[in-house]
Design a protein around this motif. Structure first.
Motif, PDB file in Angstrom:
ATOM      1  N   VAL A   4       2.503  -0.140   7.485  1.00  0.00           N
ATOM      2  CA  VAL A   4       1.619   0.658   8.339  1.00  0.00           C
ATOM      3  C   VAL A   4       2.451   1.511   9.294  1.00  0.00           C
ATOM      4  CG1 VAL A   4      -0.079   0.538  10.214  1.00  0.00           C
ATOM      5  CG2 VAL A   4      -0.359  -0.898   8.179  1.00  0.00           C
ATOM      6  N   ARG A   5       3.443   0.904   9.913  1.00  0.00           N
ATOM      7  CA  ARG A   5       4.314   1.647  10.845  1.00  0.00           C
ATOM      8  C   ARG A   5       5.031   2.778  10.114  1.00  0.00           C
ATOM      9  NH1 ARG A   5       9.542   1.848  12.833  1.00  0.00           N
ATOM     10  NH2 ARG A   5       9.662   2.206  15.070  1.00  0.00           N
ATOM     11  N   ARG A   6       5.562   2.501   8.930  1.00  0.00           N
ATOM     12  CA  ARG A   6       6.267   3.521   8.156  1.00  0.00           C
ATOM     13  C   ARG A   6       5.345   4.696   7.849  1.00  0.00           C
ATOM     14  NH1 ARG A   6       6.756   5.691   3.483  1.00  0.00           N
ATOM     15  NH2 ARG A   6       5.128   4.465   2.494  1.00  0.00           N
ATOM     16  N   CYS A   7       4.107   4.391   7.439  1.00  0.00           N
ATOM     17  CA  CYS A   7       3.153   5.452   7.106  1.00  0.00           C
ATOM     18  C   CYS A   7       2.783   6.266   8.342  1.00  0.00           C
ATOM     19  CB  CYS A   7       1.898   4.856   6.478  1.00  0.00           C
ATOM     20  SG  CYS A   7       2.164   4.194   4.825  1.00  0.00           S
ATOM     21  N   LEU A   8       2.542   5.607   9.468  1.00  0.00           N
ATOM     22  CA  LEU A   8       2.191   6.330  10.686  1.00  0.00           C
ATOM     23  C   LEU A   8       3.324   7.250  11.125  1.00  0.00           C
ATOM     24  CD1 LEU A   8       0.378   3.517  12.699  1.00  0.00           C
ATOM     25  CD2 LEU A   8      -0.661   5.521  11.596  1.00  0.00           C
ATOM     26  N   LEU A   9       4.554   6.760  11.075  1.00  0.00           N
ATOM     27  CA  LEU A   9       5.702   7.587  11.463  1.00  0.00           C
ATOM     28  C   LEU A   9       5.895   8.766  10.518  1.00  0.00           C
ATOM     29  CD1 LEU A   9       8.267   4.834  12.525  1.00  0.00           C
ATOM     30  CD2 LEU A   9       7.008   6.416  14.012  1.00  0.00           C
ATOM     31  N   ALA A  10       5.492   8.610   9.257  1.00  0.00           N
ATOM     32  CA  ALA A  10       5.615   9.684   8.270  1.00  0.00           C
ATOM     33  C   ALA A  10       4.395  10.606   8.273  1.00  0.00           C
ATOM     34  CB  ALA A  10       5.831   9.093   6.882  1.00  0.00           C
ATOM     35  N   GLY A  11       3.421  10.317   9.142  1.00  0.00           N
ATOM     36  CA  GLY A  11       2.220  11.143   9.204  1.00  0.00           C
ATOM     37  C   GLY A  11       1.245  10.897   8.067  1.00  0.00           C
ATOM     38  N   LEU A  12       1.362   9.780   7.378  1.00  0.00           N
ATOM     39  CA  LEU A  12       0.468   9.455   6.260  1.00  0.00           C
ATOM     40  C   LEU A  12      -0.793   8.769   6.764  1.00  0.00           C
ATOM     41  CD1 LEU A  12       3.123   8.028   3.765  1.00  0.00           C
ATOM     42  CD2 LEU A  12       2.103  10.325   3.762  1.00  0.00           C
ATOM     43  N   LYS A  13      -1.921   9.063   6.133  1.00  0.00           N
ATOM     44  CA  LYS A  13      -3.178   8.410   6.489  1.00  0.00           C
ATOM     45  C   LYS A  13      -3.439   7.169   5.640  1.00  0.00           C
ATOM     46  CE  LYS A  13      -5.382  12.490   8.308  1.00  0.00           C
ATOM     47  NZ  LYS A  13      -6.530  13.375   8.256  1.00  0.00           N
ATOM     48  N   GLN A  14      -2.695   7.005   4.558  1.00  0.00           N
ATOM     49  CA  GLN A  14      -2.796   5.815   3.726  1.00  0.00           C
ATOM     50  C   GLN A  14      -1.463   5.588   3.035  1.00  0.00           C
ATOM     51  OE1 GLN A  14      -5.394   6.102   0.263  1.00  0.00           O
ATOM     52  NE2 GLN A  14      -5.449   8.330   0.496  1.00  0.00           N
ATOM     53  N   SER A  15      -1.268   4.354   2.601  1.00  0.00           N
ATOM     54  CA  SER A  15      -0.013   4.010   1.942  1.00  0.00           C
ATOM     55  C   SER A  15      -0.100   4.335   0.465  1.00  0.00           C
ATOM     56  CB  SER A  15       0.279   2.516   2.113  1.00  0.00           C
ATOM     57  OG  SER A  15       1.353   2.124   1.286  1.00  0.00           O
ATOM     58  N   PRO A  16       0.933   4.952  -0.101  1.00  0.00           N
ATOM     59  CA  PRO A  16       0.930   5.180  -1.546  1.00  0.00           C
ATOM     60  C   PRO A  16       1.023   3.865  -2.327  1.00  0.00           C
ATOM     61  CG  PRO A  16       3.014   5.906  -0.568  1.00  0.00           C
ATOM     62  CD  PRO A  16       2.114   5.519   0.560  1.00  0.00           C
ATOM     63  N   ARG A  17       1.389   2.776  -1.655  1.00  0.00           N
ATOM     64  CA  ARG A  17       1.466   1.468  -2.324  1.00  0.00           C
ATOM     65  C   ARG A  17       0.093   0.833  -2.506  1.00  0.00           C
ATOM     66  NH1 ARG A  17       6.811  -1.356   0.308  1.00  0.00           N
ATOM     67  NH2 ARG A  17       8.199   0.354  -0.228  1.00  0.00           N
ATOM     68  N   MET A  18      -0.869   1.196  -1.655  1.00  0.00           N
ATOM     69  CA  MET A  18      -2.230   0.661  -1.741  1.00  0.00           C
ATOM     70  C   MET A  18      -3.172   1.756  -1.263  1.00  0.00           C
ATOM     71  SD  MET A  18      -3.865  -1.993  -2.677  1.00  0.00           S
ATOM     72  CE  MET A  18      -5.362  -2.899  -2.489  1.00  0.00           C
ATOM     73  N   MET A  19      -3.588   2.591  -2.206  1.00  0.00           N
ATOM     74  CA  MET A  19      -4.418   3.748  -1.886  1.00  0.00           C
ATOM     75  C   MET A  19      -5.838   3.304  -1.523  1.00  0.00           C
ATOM     76  SD  MET A  19      -2.260   6.223  -2.271  1.00  0.00           S
ATOM     77  CE  MET A  19      -3.174   7.744  -2.443  1.00  0.00           C
ATOM     78  N   LEU A  20      -6.548   4.176  -0.818  1.00  0.00           N
ATOM     79  CA  LEU A  20      -7.918   3.892  -0.402  1.00  0.00           C
ATOM     80  C   LEU A  20      -8.808   3.575  -1.597  1.00  0.00           C
ATOM     81  CD1 LEU A  20     -10.098   3.714   1.757  1.00  0.00           C
ATOM     82  CD2 LEU A  20     -10.399   6.195   1.558  1.00  0.00           C
ATOM     83  N   GLU A  21      -8.664   4.319  -2.694  1.00  0.00           N
ATOM     84  CA  GLU A  21      -9.523   4.050  -3.857  1.00  0.00           C
ATOM     85  C   GLU A  21      -9.242   2.675  -4.470  1.00  0.00           C
ATOM     86  OE1 GLU A  21      -6.332   7.082  -5.188  1.00  0.00           O
ATOM     87  OE2 GLU A  21      -7.800   6.989  -3.589  1.00  0.00           O
ATOM     88  N   ASP A  22      -7.991   2.187  -4.354  1.00  0.00           N
ATOM     89  CA  ASP A  22      -7.671   0.832  -4.826  1.00  0.00           C
ATOM     90  C   ASP A  22      -8.378  -0.212  -3.965  1.00  0.00           C
ATOM     91  OD1 ASP A  22      -5.986   1.906  -6.777  1.00  0.00           O
ATOM     92  OD2 ASP A  22      -4.250   1.830  -5.441  1.00  0.00           O
TER      93      ASP A  22
END
Length: 196
Positions: free
Chosen positions: A154-172
């Protein structure tokens, strides 16, 4: 006097009636659906049927009860393409080992207990350890320090400006939630927030 649920089989009823001591009569059965309880009661000559456990508990003529829950076990079978399937079994009345197995054409994967937070993985008999850091305070659940990996992602995604992780996408996440909701619907599990 025994209050019975629909989970008990004909064999259980036969066992009661062949007791060498004076068998306790089965006097009531309950289920979430009155029709199921009535069918079971009629088939096994049980005098009372209830459409809820609350109704059964409110019966003033029943002095004490030995009750087993009808919903003490569930099995979910998921079917996939190419004749693949997954079978998930859960129960509240039997202590299962809380392990998971994956069987395929190239071997077996065993996820040891507790499967929701394992520290090892066994692939075709070869075990690989994934030790967790020791907690600095007692934990409520085994291996909870493993949640740190989710927090780090979560921290990595927030720092990268991502709204979701590519490891566990919202549709998954939505797909897994819909599968769990459908399994709950089919076995009749309803939570108070379902009405909202």
């Amino acid at each position: 006097m025994i209050l019975m649920d629909l989970y008990l089989s004909w064999t259980s009823l036969t066992s009661f009636s062949t007791s060498t001591t004076s068998p306790e009569p089965v006097v009531a059965v309950a289920a979430r659906e009155l029709g199921r309880a009535q069918d079971f009661a009629n088939r096994h000559n049980i005098p009372r049927a209830y459409g809820s456990y609350q109704e059964l508990a409110q019966d003033k003529d029943i002095g004490w009860m030995r009750l087993r829950l009808v919903d003490e076990a569930a099995t979910v079978v998921l079917s996939f393409s190419s004749n693949r399937m997954a079978v998930c079994i859960c129960t509240v009345s039997v202590q299962l080992p809380n392990e998971a197995f994956i069987f395929g054409t190239k071997g077996t994967i065993k996820i040891p207990a507790p499967m929701w937070s394992p520290t090892s993985l066994i692939v075709n008999g070869n075990e690989t350890q994934f030790p967790l850091p020791e907690p600095y305070q007692p934990l409520n659940f085994p291996n909870s320090t493993g949640l740190r990996y989710e927090a780090q992602e979560v921290r990595r995604c927030l720092l990268a400006g991502l709204k979701q992780s590519p490891r566990m996408m919202l549709e998954d996440t939505a797909l897994l939630t819909s599968i769990r909701d459908e399994a709950r619907r089919q076995v009749g599990v309803v939570y108070c927030q379902d009405a909202e």
